[in-house]
Write an enzyme that holds these catalytic residues in place. Structure first.
Site, PDB file in Angstrom:
ATOM      1  N   CYS A 150       0.345   1.476   6.011  1.00 20.43           N
ATOM      2  CA  CYS A 150      -0.252   2.411   6.901  1.00 20.43           C
ATOM      3  C   CYS A 150       0.775   3.740   7.087  1.00 20.43           C
ATOM      4  CB  CYS A 150      -0.723   1.919   8.145  1.00 20.43           C
ATOM      5  SG  CYS A 150      -1.883   1.079   8.111  1.00 20.43           S
ATOM      6  N   GLU A 194       8.936 -11.864 -12.748  1.00 18.42           N
ATOM      7  CA  GLU A 194       8.701 -10.661 -12.424  1.00 18.42           C
ATOM      8  C   GLU A 194       7.746 -10.046 -13.368  1.00 18.42           C
ATOM      9  OE1 GLU A 194       9.278  -9.062 -10.031  1.00 18.42           O
ATOM     10  OE2 GLU A 194       9.304  -7.170 -10.642  1.00 18.42           O
ATOM     11  N   ARG A 236       1.781   4.172   1.326  1.00 18.72           N
ATOM     12  CA  ARG A 236       1.937   3.161   2.456  1.00 18.72           C
ATOM     13  C   ARG A 236       0.379   2.398   2.525  1.00 18.72           C
ATOM     14  NH1 ARG A 236       7.485   3.251   4.565  1.00 18.72           N
ATOM     15  NH2 ARG A 236       6.663   1.546   5.729  1.00 18.72           N
ATOM     16  N   LYS A 246       4.426  -7.941 -12.238  1.00 22.03           N
ATOM     17  CA  LYS A 246       4.185  -6.486 -12.568  1.00 22.03           C
ATOM     18  C   LYS A 246       2.956  -6.421 -13.130  1.00 22.03           C
ATOM     19  CE  LYS A 246       6.449  -4.834 -10.480  1.00 22.03           C
ATOM     20  NZ  LYS A 246       7.419  -5.451  -9.852  1.00 22.03           N
ATOM     21  N   GLU A 282      -0.228  -7.163 -10.990  1.00 16.68           N
ATOM     22  CA  GLU A 282      -0.478  -6.370  -9.693  1.00 16.68           C
ATOM     23  C   GLU A 282      -1.093  -4.883 -10.121  1.00 16.68           C
ATOM     24  OE1 GLU A 282       2.928  -4.961  -7.112  1.00 16.68           O
ATOM     25  OE2 GLU A 282       4.045  -5.415  -8.790  1.00 16.68           O
ATOM     26  N   LYS A 312       2.528  -0.377  -0.184  1.00 17.11           N
ATOM     27  CA  LYS A 312       3.955  -0.361  -0.219  1.00 17.11           C
ATOM     28  C   LYS A 312       4.377  -1.034   1.086  1.00 17.11           C
ATOM     29  CE  LYS A 312       7.667   0.385  -2.866  1.00 17.11           C
ATOM     30  NZ  LYS A 312       7.741  -0.304  -4.155  1.00 17.11           N
ATOM     31  N   HIS A 322       4.186 -29.603 -20.650  1.00 13.30           N
ATOM     32  CA  HIS A 322       3.854 -30.516 -19.364  1.00 13.30           C
ATOM     33  C   HIS A 322       2.820 -30.121 -18.939  1.00 13.30           C
ATOM     34  CE1 HIS A 322       7.655 -32.530 -19.919  1.00 13.30           C
ATOM     35  NE2 HIS A 322       8.201 -31.285 -19.872  1.00 13.30           N
ATOM     36  N   ASN A 332       0.508   2.447  13.614  1.00 14.38           N
ATOM     37  CA  ASN A 332       0.910   1.429  12.431  1.00 14.38           C
ATOM     38  C   ASN A 332       1.434  -0.032  13.017  1.00 14.38           C
ATOM     39  OD1 ASN A 332       0.759   3.476  10.611  1.00 14.38           O
ATOM     40  ND2 ASN A 332       2.989   3.631  10.174  1.00 14.38           N
ATOM     41  N   GLY A 333       1.107  -1.169  12.564  1.00 17.92           N
ATOM     42  CA  GLY A 333       1.381  -2.265  13.172  1.00 17.92           C
ATOM     43  C   GLY A 333      -0.010  -3.148  13.557  1.00 17.92           C
ATOM     44  N   TRP A 378      -4.188   1.068   5.759  1.00 12.97           N
ATOM     45  CA  TRP A 378      -4.216  -0.162   5.018  1.00 12.97           C
ATOM     46  C   TRP A 378      -4.847  -1.158   5.814  1.00 12.97           C
ATOM     47  CZ3 TRP A 378      -2.617  -5.305   4.647  1.00 12.97           C
ATOM     48  CH2 TRP A 378      -2.847  -5.863   3.670  1.00 12.97           C
TER      49      TRP A 378
END
Ligand code: F6R
Length: 619
Positions: free
Chosen positions: A2, A492, A27, A496, A499, A614, A515, A100-101, A72
């Site tokens: 947010c 990684e 964000r 990438k 996502e 983010k 295995h 925010n929060g 968000w």
């Protein structure tokens, strides 16, 4: 997650609010809204979707005071009713709030407010703040006091922006465990507020960072008088907070000639790594002081290392474990912060607790650090990209990566700069422990000097990875393989790809294939392999043979001389010579480029993948 922007000015603030939200859209990007106050007239605009929908909804509107938010979703679905600002309206008084929060005790507050006659229009935790301020404003003549009374009832983390129809030319903002800063201008014509400096630098570089507990009251006596700020504590006593000039510029946060921030940030890696290493490569030798003034005294006490981080930052910790054990001889464990924070672990004296984070605001990483400290861990070091972040303030030692703002949700340059920082740390600890000879130190510094050029050379292979991407467009699954220090690089690469392209991707240490995961391999399963020309190259070659024998198509990113030749079902892109210990920093870049081009080819919003945001500031 947010983003908040707000402003009080002699001029129309709506263009700033919209532009600021656009800067913060990374964000959170499921809905956006703004509220303006002109005299006593409070007006609200909200839209589900991106900031451009809000821009259209508020087109032609102008006002001298406003608050705005990009969301968000945490509490409540993505709907217009749940979009900020939230409003409390009753008895001729209207209050609007952006937040925010997370308000942890929102359920009990909601229940009590309902009993006192407040009606809720959303499922959010934020709406309780609007009603609490509204109620308190009925009992006191000042909005600042009303906000303080409301805050006294809140538990949790918040950055708030609040306006009230009873209080023309007044904006109150407050911070508790969520970033918030003010932007000041010459001649006090305007005061801007944002949760992230990138939203402010188009207006000013003079910033005041609020601290936890602070409340700022921004007012104007009359339309033509200066805009003044009073920063107060929870009791209303005035506080002095120094202003700083940020080095961040408009260009740093501008997309420039690139199509996406992720593309820009991948391309910036040579420069970002060079900036991160700048102080070192000029000097002939390494010193603990790079990690803070206390490092010289503390590093000799280090007997083992515990690394705590999330996501991509966790992967950089996994790579660093190989360096720390191999070069510095330090037993190292790496844990996902969200797990560690709830685990009863045994605190061992002499442990250097390293937290790694791009944003420095990741809730789980911050909580993991607090958990470690509560268990008596004294030696704490943060590696972080944001100088003013909560994480930097919470650790005794620190190292700032100098990647510049990372705006694409998929982390790229933050990762490679974290690795550069962790390699430096390894060398310094090895030196302090007397296991790094002057010759080895000089050689390591020389290879660091060459690293930006080596990264630039890897980036030139982009068209070849773009060509590979076309073959992934129709795939639903992919496997990533690596061995040794490159197995976290495979992880990684898989992160990438999943996502931003939404292709299910998993990574395995190549030796683990038989295995279990080998059962997944058939002609529809692309397998991406990281193949450095190191001591495990031969073992990796046999693993790849096993895959090829089952019909899997291989996409191999190989060093020159790794001994993997292209053939039917085996695509190979060669990088340069093996880069020794620094090889993982180079091998991750092709995987970033591959994910970027696959996501583009599948038509996705590369910078704003679905369901993500983010900087994960909530648990
Ligand atoms: C993936 C990504 C995330 C972050 C994670 C931690 O591309 O960006 O996995 O790495 O959310 O974020 P920071 O590093 O800000 O703590």
């Amino acid at each position: 997650m947010c983003g908040i922007v707000a402003a009080l000015s002699h001029h129309d603030v709506v263009p700033f609010l919209i532009e600021g939200l656009r800067r913060l859209e990374y964000r959170g990007y499921d809905s956006a809204g703004l509220a303006t106050l002109t005299g006593q007239h409070l007006q609200r605009f909200r839209a589900v979707g991106r900031v451009k929908e809000l821009e259209e909804a508020s087109a032609g509107h102008a006002a001298p005071l406003g608050i705005a938010h990009t969301r968000w979703a945490t509490h409540g679905a993505v709907t217009q009713d749940n979009a900020h600002p939230h409003r409390s309206e009753r008895d001729g008084r209207s209050v609007c709030v952006v937040h925010n929060g997370i308000i942890e005790n929102h359920a009990e507050l909601r229940e009590a407010l309902r009993e006192r006659g407040y009606v809720f229009a959303s499922q959010t935790d934020t709406e309780v703040v609007a009603h609490l301020v509204h109620e308190a404003r009925g009992r006191t003549a000042s909005l600042a006091e009303a906000v303080r009374m409301a805050r006294a009832q809140l538990r949790g983390a918040y950055a708030l922006g609040i306006v009230c129809s009873d209080d023309p030319r007044t904006l109150v903002v407050a911070r508790q465990a969520a970033p918030l800063m003010l932007g000041l201008t010459a001649h006090q014509q305007s005061v801007f507020v944002a949760s992230d400096a990138s939203a402010l630098v188009s207006q000013t570089q003079t910033l005041v960072y609020l601290e936890d507990g602070d409340q700022a009251v921004i007012t104007q006596v009359s339309e033509s008088s200066p805009v003044v700020v009073r920063i107060e504590d929870m009791q209303g006593a005035a506080l002095v907070r120094e202003s700083t000039t940020t080095s961040l510029t408009h260009d740093d946060v501008d997309l420039g000639p690139y199509a996406h921030y992720m593309q820009k940030e991948m391309a910036e890696q040579p420069g970002a790594v060079a900036a991160t290493l700048e102080t070192v490569v000029g000097a002939g030798s390494l010193a603990p002081g790079l990690f803070g003034s206390e490092a010289e005294g503390l590093f000799p006490q280090v007997q083992r290392v515990l690394i705590l981080a999330c996501g991509t930052s966790y992967h950089s910790g996994l790579v660093a474990r190989y360096w720390l054990e191999d070069i510095a001889g330090l037993p190292t464990s790496v844990e996902i912060a969200s797990e560690y924070r709830y685990r009863k672990s045994v605190a061992e004296p002499g442990t250097l607790v390293i937290t790694i984070s791009q944003s420095g605001e990741t809730a789980d990483t911050l909580a993991a650090l607090e958990h470690a400290k509560a268990q008596g861990q004294q030696l704490t070091l943060s590696i972080c990209n944001v100088p003013e972040s909560s994480l930097i303030r919470a650790s005794r030692l620190r190292f700032l990566t100098r990647a510049g703002p990372e705006i694409g949700v998929a982390s790229t340059k933050a990762f490679t700069t974290q690795l550069a920082a962790l390699y430096l740390l390894t060398l310094v600890l090895a030196k302090v422990r007397g296991v790094l000879s002057p010759g080895a130190e000089a050689e390591a510094i020389q290879s660091l000097r060459h690293l930006p050029a080596a990264l630039a050379s890897v980036l030139t292979a982009e068209p070849e990875f773009q060509a590979w991407a076309a073959e992934f467009v129709e795939k639903e699954h992919a496997l990533f393989l690596g061995r040794g220090i490159h197995s976290p690089i495979a992880m990684e690469g898989a992160l990438k790809l999943k996502e931003i392209s939404y292709i299910h991707a998993e990574a395995y240490a190549a030796g683990e294939l038989k295995h279990g995961p080998l059962a997944l391999v058939d002609a529809n399963m692309p397998i991406v392999a990281v193949a450095p020309n190191d001591q495990l190259a031969e073992k990796l070659r046999s693993n790849l043979e096993e895959v090829r024998a089952r019909g899997g198509v291989l996409y191999v990113v190989a060093d020159q001389g790794a001994g993997i030749e292209p053939s039917d079902g085996v695509r190979v892109i060669e990088l340069g010579d093996h880069a020794g210990a620094l090889s993982p920093i180079l091998h991750v870049v092709p995987l970033q480029m591959l994910a970027y081009h696959v996501a583009l080819a599948r038509g996705h919003d590369v910078d704003k993948p679905r369901n993500l945001a983010k900087s994960v500031t909530v648990e």
